[in-house]
Motif scaffolding. Structure first.
Motif, mmCIF file in Angstrom:
data_model
loop_
_atom_site.group_PDB
_atom_site.id
_atom_site.type_symbol
_atom_site.label_atom_id
_atom_site.label_comp_id
_atom_site.label_asym_id
_atom_site.label_seq_id
_atom_site.Cartn_x
_atom_site.Cartn_y
_atom_site.Cartn_z
ATOM 1 N N ASP A 140 0.444 5.344 12.070
ATOM 2 C CA ASP A 140 1.285 6.149 11.384
ATOM 3 C C ASP A 140 2.276 4.625 10.423
ATOM 4 O OD1 ASP A 140 2.647 7.647 9.207
ATOM 5 O OD2 ASP A 140 2.541 9.225 10.158
ATOM 6 N N LEU A 141 1.630 4.521 9.221
ATOM 7 C CA LEU A 141 2.819 3.258 8.956
ATOM 8 C C LEU A 141 3.988 3.376 7.956
ATOM 9 C CD1 LEU A 141 -0.036 0.892 7.078
ATOM 10 C CD2 LEU A 141 1.281 0.930 9.433
ATOM 11 N N THR A 142 3.668 5.415 7.969
ATOM 12 C CA THR A 142 5.277 5.600 6.505
ATOM 13 C C THR A 142 6.429 5.710 7.419
ATOM 14 O OG1 THR A 142 4.531 7.697 6.951
ATOM 15 C CG2 THR A 142 3.973 7.359 4.996
ATOM 16 N N ASN A 143 5.818 5.846 9.223
ATOM 17 C CA ASN A 143 6.785 6.365 10.050
ATOM 18 C C ASN A 143 8.172 4.445 10.186
ATOM 19 O OD1 ASN A 143 7.194 8.372 9.481
ATOM 20 N ND2 ASN A 143 6.007 8.987 11.066
ATOM 21 N N LYS A 144 6.899 3.677 9.524
ATOM 22 C CA LYS A 144 7.532 2.307 9.659
ATOM 23 C C LYS A 144 7.206 1.184 9.021
ATOM 24 C CE LYS A 144 5.359 3.234 14.526
ATOM 25 N NZ LYS A 144 4.726 2.664 15.850
ATOM 26 N N TYR B 37 -4.650 9.073 8.083
ATOM 27 C CA TYR B 37 -6.188 8.994 8.571
ATOM 28 C C TYR B 37 -7.009 9.096 7.172
ATOM 29 C CZ TYR B 37 -3.075 7.603 12.332
ATOM 30 O OH TYR B 37 -2.134 7.842 12.850
ATOM 31 N N ASP B 38 -6.812 9.663 6.587
ATOM 32 C CA ASP B 38 -7.478 10.107 5.331
ATOM 33 C C ASP B 38 -7.481 9.175 4.323
ATOM 34 O OD1 ASP B 38 -8.551 12.373 3.568
ATOM 35 O OD2 ASP B 38 -7.016 12.911 2.387
ATOM 36 N N TRP B 39 -8.643 9.405 3.568
ATOM 37 C CA TRP B 39 -8.539 8.208 2.532
ATOM 38 C C TRP B 39 -9.433 6.822 2.878
ATOM 39 C CZ3 TRP B 39 -7.380 8.860 -2.950
ATOM 40 C CH2 TRP B 39 -7.863 8.046 -4.018
ATOM 41 N N PHE C 187 -7.361 -3.775 -2.628
ATOM 42 C CA PHE C 187 -6.583 -2.202 -1.827
ATOM 43 C C PHE C 187 -5.598 -3.134 -1.578
ATOM 44 C CE2 PHE C 187 -10.477 -3.240 0.491
ATOM 45 C CZ PHE C 187 -9.823 -3.669 1.641
ATOM 46 N N ASN C 188 -4.998 -4.165 -1.735
ATOM 47 C CA ASN C 188 -3.824 -5.173 -1.690
ATOM 48 C C ASN C 188 -2.318 -3.961 -1.380
ATOM 49 O OD1 ASN C 188 -2.526 -7.656 -0.404
ATOM 50 N ND2 ASN C 188 -0.950 -6.900 -2.748
ATOM 51 N N ASP C 189 -2.130 -3.436 -0.407
ATOM 52 C CA ASP C 189 -0.084 -2.852 -0.386
ATOM 53 C C ASP C 189 -1.155 -1.111 -0.525
ATOM 54 O OD1 ASP C 189 0.351 -5.057 0.121
ATOM 55 O OD2 ASP C 189 1.598 -5.780 -1.988
ATOM 56 N N GLN C 190 -1.964 -1.180 -0.082
ATOM 57 C CA GLN C 190 -1.992 0.690 0.044
ATOM 58 C C GLN C 190 -2.524 1.133 1.429
ATOM 59 O OE1 GLN C 190 -5.775 1.423 -2.866
ATOM 60 N NE2 GLN C 190 -4.961 -0.006 -4.418
ATOM 61 N N ALA C 191 -2.760 0.102 1.849
ATOM 62 C CA ALA C 191 -2.321 0.933 3.448
ATOM 63 C C ALA C 191 -1.011 2.389 3.883
ATOM 64 C CB ALA C 191 -3.185 0.330 4.629
ATOM 65 N N SER C 192 -1.719 3.189 4.494
ATOM 66 C CA SER C 192 -0.287 4.091 5.407
ATOM 67 C C SER C 192 -0.964 4.561 5.908
ATOM 68 C CB SER C 192 0.286 5.336 4.445
ATOM 69 O OG SER C 192 0.441 5.256 2.605
ATOM 70 N N SER C 193 -1.862 4.072 6.572
ATOM 71 C CA SER C 193 -2.819 4.687 8.098
ATOM 72 C C SER C 193 -3.600 3.668 8.402
ATOM 73 C CB SER C 193 -2.668 5.684 8.722
ATOM 74 O OG SER C 193 -3.222 6.690 7.796
ATOM 75 N N LEU C 194 -3.634 3.250 10.338
ATOM 76 C CA LEU C 194 -4.387 2.212 9.900
ATOM 77 C C LEU C 194 -5.466 2.639 11.484
ATOM 78 C CD1 LEU C 194 -3.054 0.152 12.251
ATOM 79 C CD2 LEU C 194 -2.490 -0.968 10.055
ATOM 80 N N SER C 195 -6.391 1.952 12.515
ATOM 81 C CA SER C 195 -7.107 2.783 13.761
ATOM 82 C C SER C 195 -7.495 1.475 13.603
ATOM 83 C CB SER C 195 -7.257 3.849 13.482
ATOM 84 O OG SER C 195 -9.614 3.350 12.685
ATOM 85 N N THR D 71 -12.839 -2.980 15.486
ATOM 86 C CA THR D 71 -12.588 -2.129 14.046
ATOM 87 C C THR D 71 -11.645 -1.759 13.955
ATOM 88 O OG1 THR D 71 -15.272 -1.839 14.311
ATOM 89 C CG2 THR D 71 -14.138 -1.167 12.437
ATOM 90 N N LEU D 72 -11.738 -2.337 12.260
ATOM 91 C CA LEU D 72 -9.664 -2.215 12.336
ATOM 92 C C LEU D 72 -9.705 -0.653 10.421
ATOM 93 C CD1 LEU D 72 -6.606 -1.800 12.295
ATOM 94 C CD2 LEU D 72 -6.822 -4.486 10.335
ATOM 95 N N LYS D 73 -9.625 -0.359 11.228
ATOM 96 C CA LYS D 73 -9.726 1.094 9.183
ATOM 97 C C LYS D 73 -8.287 1.002 9.375
ATOM 98 C CE LYS D 73 -13.830 3.550 11.543
ATOM 99 N NZ LYS D 73 -13.922 4.799 11.988
ATOM 100 N N LEU D 74 -8.017 0.891 7.052
ATOM 101 C CA LEU D 74 -7.103 1.117 6.778
ATOM 102 C C LEU D 74 -7.875 2.509 6.065
ATOM 103 C CD1 LEU D 74 -6.882 -2.071 7.697
ATOM 104 C CD2 LEU D 74 -5.887 -2.584 5.528
ATOM 105 N N PHE D 75 -6.882 3.348 5.838
ATOM 106 C CA PHE D 75 -6.499 4.624 5.118
ATOM 107 C C PHE D 75 -5.036 5.114 3.879
ATOM 108 C CE2 PHE D 75 -8.585 5.154 9.316
ATOM 109 C CZ PHE D 75 -9.739 5.858 9.367
ATOM 110 N N LYS D 76 -5.371 5.178 3.425
ATOM 111 C CA LYS D 76 -4.687 5.015 1.992
ATOM 112 C C LYS D 76 -3.565 6.052 2.356
ATOM 113 C CE LYS D 76 -4.372 5.734 -2.836
ATOM 114 N NZ LYS D 76 -3.308 3.756 -3.308
ATOM 115 N N HIS D 77 -4.185 7.247 2.747
ATOM 116 C CA HIS D 77 -2.686 8.057 3.580
ATOM 117 C C HIS D 77 -2.132 7.980 4.859
ATOM 118 C CE1 HIS D 77 -3.227 9.844 -0.711
ATOM 119 N NE2 HIS D 77 -4.303 10.193 -0.269
#
Length: 108
Positions: free
Chosen positions: A35-39, A64-66, A85-93, A55-61
Motif C-alpha cells: 500500500d503506497l499511501t502509507n509510504k 488493490y482496486d482499479w 498512467f504516470n504517477d497514478q499507482a497507490s498500491s501494487l503487488s 508479474t507486477l501489478k499497479l493499482f490506482k487505489h
C-alpha cells in the motif's frame, strides 16, 4: 492460489520515481502487496523493472482496486506506454510463478 510455484530470490520487481529508472527506487519481493499511501511513493511511480518469471501489478487505489496495468517486463516510462498512467499507482503487488532462466529454486 493453487498449483503455483514461488521463486526464492532477493527481488521480483523494482519501482522508480522517475522515467528511465531514475530518482528513488524501491524493491518488491515475491508475493508482496504494498500500500503506497502509507509510504513515500503514492502517485509517484514512473518506471518499473520486472524480473523474468515475475508479474507486477499497479493499482490506482490503496486497496488493490482499479488495476492500471500488469507487467512482466521492464518499462522505462509510463508516459510512453499504452495508456498514460504516470504517477497514478497507490498500491501494487508482485508475484513470481515461473522458473527463472538462471535455475533459481522453486517452492512447491
Amino acid at each position: 492460489v493453487t498449483n503455483y510455484h514461488f521463486l526464492i530470490s532477493d527481488w521480483c520487481a523494482k519501482y522508480y520515481q522517475h522515467r528511465d529508472f531514475k530518482g528513488w527506487g524501491k524493491v518488491i519481493g515475491e508475493t508482496n502487496w504494498i500500500d503506497l499511501t502509507n509510504k513515500n511513493g503514492n502517485d509517484q511511480t514512473s518506471s518499473v523493472r520486472v524480473r523474468p518469471g515475475c508479474t507486477l501489478k499497479l493499482f490506482k487505489h490503496f486497496n488493490y482496486d482499479w488495476l492500471l496495468r500488469s507487467f512482466t517486463h521492464d518499462v522505462n516510462a509510463f508516459t510512453a506506454y499504452n495508456g498514460n498512467f504516470n504517477d497514478q499507482a497507490s498500491s501494487l503487488s508482485a508475484l513470481a510463478i515461473e522458473r527463472m532462466s538462471n535455475g533459481s529454486k522453486l517452492l512447491p
